[in-house]
Every structure is written in C-alpha cells, then in structure tokens.
Design a protein around this motif. Sequence first.
Motif, PDB file in Angstrom:
ATOM      1  N   ASN A  72      35.385   6.790  -6.495  1.00  0.00           N
ATOM      2  CA  ASN A  72      35.535   8.131  -5.942  1.00  0.00           C
ATOM      3  C   ASN A  72      35.195   8.066  -4.463  1.00  0.00           C
ATOM      4  O   ASN A  72      34.096   7.623  -4.111  1.00  0.00           O
ATOM      5  CB  ASN A  72      34.606   9.105  -6.670  1.00  0.00           C
TER       6      ASN A  72
ATOM      7  N   ALA B 234      36.177  16.479  -2.046  1.00  0.00           N
ATOM      8  CA  ALA B 234      35.279  15.323  -2.045  1.00  0.00           C
ATOM      9  C   ALA B 234      34.153  15.505  -1.041  1.00  0.00           C
ATOM     10  O   ALA B 234      33.008  15.122  -1.294  1.00  0.00           O
ATOM     11  CB  ALA B 234      36.068  14.047  -1.734  1.00  0.00           C
TER      12      ALA B 234
ATOM     13  N   PHE C 152      31.689  14.649 -10.621  1.00  0.00           N
ATOM     14  CA  PHE C 152      31.047  13.971  -9.490  1.00  0.00           C
ATOM     15  C   PHE C 152      29.555  13.800  -9.727  1.00  0.00           C
ATOM     16  O   PHE C 152      28.990  12.732  -9.460  1.00  0.00           O
ATOM     17  CB  PHE C 152      31.286  14.758  -8.199  1.00  0.00           C
TER      18      PHE C 152
ATOM     19  N   ALA D  25      31.586  17.969  -2.515  1.00  0.00           N
ATOM     20  CA  ALA D  25      30.817  17.354  -3.590  1.00  0.00           C
ATOM     21  C   ALA D  25      29.765  16.401  -3.034  1.00  0.00           C
ATOM     22  O   ALA D  25      28.595  16.409  -3.469  1.00  0.00           O
ATOM     23  CB  ALA D  25      31.753  16.605  -4.543  1.00  0.00           C
TER      24      ALA D  25
END
Length: 307
Positions: free
Chosen positions: A61, A254, A122, A257
């Motif tokens: 990720n 992203a 996440f 998070a």
Amino acid sequence: MSVLPAFAPIWAITGLGYLLSRFSVLGDRADQVLTRFAFTVAMPAVVFSTLISTSLSALVNPGLIAFVAGTAAVGVTAAAGSRWVFRRKRGERVVTGMAACYTNAGNLGIPVALQVLGGSSFIVSVLLIQSLCMMPLMLGLLESDVPRGESSRVRALLMLPVRNPVIAASLLGVLVGTTGLQLPDLLMQPIHTLGNAGVATALLALGMSLNPGKTEVPGEPRRGELTMVVLLKVIAQPLVALGVGLLLGLPQPAMLAAVLCSALPTAQNIFIATSQYAIDSRFTRDAVLITTLLSMATLSVVAALLS
C-alpha cells in the motif's frame, strides 16, 4: 467532531479503572494482576487473531510508506534524544522511542478509521506492522537489557519467542495466516473472547495507575523527556507522514489514511510492556494519557483538512 465518539469508551473504561482502585473494589494488587493478564493472555490473543486474518499482501500500500517513514523517523529521534540529551539507559531509550511512535491502532485506530476513512483495511495493515515487527523488536531490546551474564543473555534472546507470549503469538499468527490453515471455531472462539477482553483490561490497568494513593507506579516524572515524546507523537509524526506523502505524490485517500493513522496517540500496549519489565511505567502512563487527550484535537484537524 467525527472522531470524538471513538474516544468515549477509552475515557470511560480508564475512569472506571481509577474508581475501582480509588475505592479498593478489586483489592490492593488488582492492577498488577490485570497487567500480567493483559500481557500474558489477552494481548497475545489480540495479536494472534489479527495476524491470522490479515494477508501479508495488505502491506502493499503506497500510504504505508509514508506511515512507516514517519514512525521510523520519530522513533529514532526520540531514542537519540533520550540517549544524548537525557542520558538514559538502553531499556529506557527503547521505551522512549516506542512511546513516541507506537500508535494506538487497535481500540482507537479502528473506530477512527471506520468513521473517517470509511473502512479498516489501512489500519489493519498498521496493526500488522506493529504486531509483527515493532512489538517483537521492542520486547527483544528490553529483554537484552535485563542484567544477565553474556551466555545467559544469548540463551534468553534465543528462547524469547518461546518465553514471551506476545512474540510467540505473532509468529504463530503469521504461520497460520500465510499457510491458510483454517482453525476450528471451537479453538478460535475462546481466543477471540480473550482478545476482546484485552483492550478493556489494559485500559482498566491504565486507569488504576492514576491513583497514587493505592497504586505504586515506578518511575520519575521526566517532564522534559515526556514533553519531547508528546510533541513528536502528536505533531511531528503526522507532519513527517504528510511530507513523505507529498514527495511521493500520494492520492488523497492514501494521504489521509497515512497522516490520520500517524496522528493516533501512544498505545496502552507500551504501558503494559513497561509495567511487565518494571521500566518507568509512570513515564509511559503519562505519555499514553497526554497524547490521547491531545490527539482528539489533532485527529479532528487532520480529518477536516485532508478529507
């Protein structure tokens, strides 16, 4: 305001722990019993349950790069400051570094992620990193600082996965998760039940430590070092994650998070571990409480600016 409901159970259970200690409801040594139970039984159950249900592919990720960068930078900075500025011993330096970067990804991170991010994928990846890498590293370093002869120290470190229930649970969880072994419900249901009790037990023990009249918490105030840890955890860690995210050109989900999870406060697991090894529990207790209080504001700011 969207993150505030996640704090309600933390303060409620911590306050209950204080009241139980204040009025001697569970006896004089209840805090020690609960701390030992959390470290040897409940925390391993939480770690094992998390790792068997999380694939290692979750670590792929882009946002995790920013999170790990902020975690590593802050942890190393805090440990270096503890050594060169405050002249602490090795075990104390390890605790300072972890208190500055080990986030409360479990009982606080999951509800915050569900409310702000709309999902828990996440934060589960963060839990995987912390359970698989950071916690075993901290416990191994603490164990190496226990006074022993050289041969005894080497033997103790080699036997650490067997003697330490958290590390043993991590290794077993990774083994079961990667092999895809399906454990029977008859075995998993008691483990999940114990894991559900782990968060409440740790918070009760934390609340009991707030009562100086009944609970002896070893350690000194260490106000300067505590201020350093709080600033690094609450401000520096999310800022480093934000900077790395901007350099990497992370997409907005992203980025949010990574920064949001970096802004989470210090986990009570650090307090439980230091209590088990009798390394300045007062310092870690204060770090957990102060960062948890301040993070209500910082998490709200992050959610407002990056959502």
